[in-house]
Design a protein around this motif. Structure first.
Motif, PDB file in Angstrom:
ATOM      1  N   ASP A   1      -1.869  10.367   3.070  1.00 27.02           N
ATOM      2  CA  ASP A   1      -1.838  11.171   4.260  1.00 27.02           C
ATOM      3  C   ASP A   1      -0.875  12.151   3.936  1.00 27.02           C
TER       4      ASP A   1
ATOM      5  N   SER B   1       1.251  -1.302  -0.249  1.00 22.75           N
ATOM      6  CA  SER B   1       0.028  -0.075  -0.245  1.00 22.75           C
ATOM      7  C   SER B   1       1.086   1.502  -0.257  1.00 22.75           C
TER       8      SER B   1
ATOM      9  N   PRO C   1      -0.377   4.972   1.269  1.00 18.75           N
ATOM     10  CA  PRO C   1      -1.436   6.181   1.885  1.00 18.75           C
ATOM     11  C   PRO C   1      -0.783   7.259   1.461  1.00 18.75           C
TER      12      PRO C   1
END
Length: 418
Positions: A119, A115, A117
């Protein structure tokens, strides 16, 4: 803001002057209104140097420490690129894999993405930063250790970021100005393609074309990431390079889009293997366990020296990289000694090459194989092994005829014409 991913390979960031040149290309996209994620490789030659240092220090090295050392080349480039952009007045920040974080498996030296992310990088864009410079080729294992993705991993990093962030496009900056119908060094008639379908590019990459790394094309095809291959050393316009895209974006495809080749091929044949269920699994299972990368496979009934012998036998032929021949011989001999299968002799030919024609137009066109074989026959090129797929035909031939075969097929399918 619309987002663009730009990847710069080792030759594009080989020294400070080239890093500045790459930074100017990033600046141009920022001025066009994009937020940009830049993926960088290590400076040209640096990864080889780092690998050499590891091998000199420890012959049986710890793969975790290998990754810690080898990944450092990209970290240096990322920091220098961010500094150069800042000096040009562009808010930029560098990111190492663990800072994003780029989550991967624990397979050091050959990790896979788990993954990415958004953010942390999204937060910086909201603060007003315009460019995130990310070190390619690396990630973070579940154990918190640095991992690397294997050679060509920066291409894969770029595509993964484009997919994760929904980028408008992923531009791969390299030392060539696009994807050609074949290697221009072999055929002066080679023509740059404006567009090529994912499937065609995947076949060409796996067959020896060095423009894009195979895993990056697989990922782009899966997530429909539009790729553009462009030169770092030329002015880039909207029509520059080659767009690798979905088949639907290509109005009308030629029957054959390109001719690929692989010089370092070998052919191995097991003669008079007992023809029974499970023998192929035993042979190729042993090769797989030994890490041998088998490509073309042909099986045919073996002629018997003794007509009174009623047992069925088969000959098993396959191709493999030349540097894996010794490993393959050892695996076959050990498996045979263990009683998994039997054969009369093993014949090896290390003087062959693979030549392939690729094109999505083959799906709806008959006679492609006949046209290919006729072109080779006209040049007196003998075919040793043939394999086909829906959009590819590959042949093994004597290596000395490889360049002649590539030129003949390029002419036969008129690939110099748009």
């Amino acid at each position: 803001m619309p987002l663009l991913v730009m990847k710069f390979g080792g030759t594009s960031v080989a020294d400070l002057a080239r890093i500045e040149n790459a930074a100017k290309k990033v600046q141009a996209e920022v001025e066009r209104g994009y937020d940009v994620i830049v993926i960088v490789s290590a400076m040209s030659g640096k990864t080889n140097e780092l690998v050499g240092w590891v091998e000199q220090t420890s012959k049986l090295y710890d793969a975790r420490e290998y990754d810690a050392v080898v990944s450092s080349g990209e970290n240096v480039t990322a920091g220098l690129m961010a500094l150069r952009l800042q000096e040009m007045g562009i808010p930029a920040r560098s990111w190492q894999g663990w800072q994003v974080p780029i989550n991967t498996t624990s397979a050091h030296g050959a990790a896979r993405f788990v993954s990415i992310p958004r953010d942390n990088i999204d937060a910086k864009f909201r603060e007003g930063f315009k460019v995130a410079v990310v070190a390619g080729f690396q990630g973070l294992s579940p154990e918190g250790r640095i991992t690397t993705l294997g050679r060509g991993g920066s291409d894969t990093t770029a595509v993964a970021f484009a997919a994760a962030f929904g980028a408008e496009r992923c531009d791969i900056y390299t030392d060539v100005d696009g994807v050609y119908t074949t290697d221009p060094r072999i055929s002066p008639k080679a023509r740059k393609l404006d567009k090529i379908a994912f499937e065609e590019m995947l076949e060409l990459a796996s067959l020896g074309a060095k423009v894009l790394q195979t895993r990056s094309v697989e990922l782009a095809m899966r997530y429909k990431v539009r790729l553009r291959v462009v030169s770092s050393f030329e002015e880039v316009t909207d029509n520059s390079g080659t767009l690798v895209c979905d088949e639907d974006e290509i109005m009308e495809s030629k029957v054959v889009s390109g001719v690929a080749y692989s010089r370092d091929e070998a052919k191995m044949t097991l003669l008079k293997v007992e023809d029974r269920p499970g023998v192929a699994a035993a042979i190729f299972g042993a090769l797989a366990d030994a890490g041998v990368n088998v490509d073309m496979i042909v099986q045919n009934i073996s002629e018997l020296d003794n007509p009174d012998d009623k047992r069925a036998h088969t000959d098993m032929t396959f191709s493999l990289p030349t540097n894996q021949v010794d490993r393959a011989k050892k695996a076959i001999e050990e498996a045979a000694a263990a009683g998994k299968f039997a054969f009369s002799s093993l014949v090896t030919d290390t003087d062959v090459a693979k030549v392939s024609v690729v094109g999505i137009g083959m799906r709806s066109q008959v006679g492609v194989a006949a046209r290919m074989f006729a072109a080779l026959a006209a040049e007196n090129v003998n075919i040793k092994v043939i394999t086909t797929s829906e959009i590819k035909i590959s042949v093994l031939i004597d290596r000395k005829y490889m360049e002649l075969a590539v030129q003949a097929l390029h002419d036969a399918f008129e690939l110099d014409k748009a």
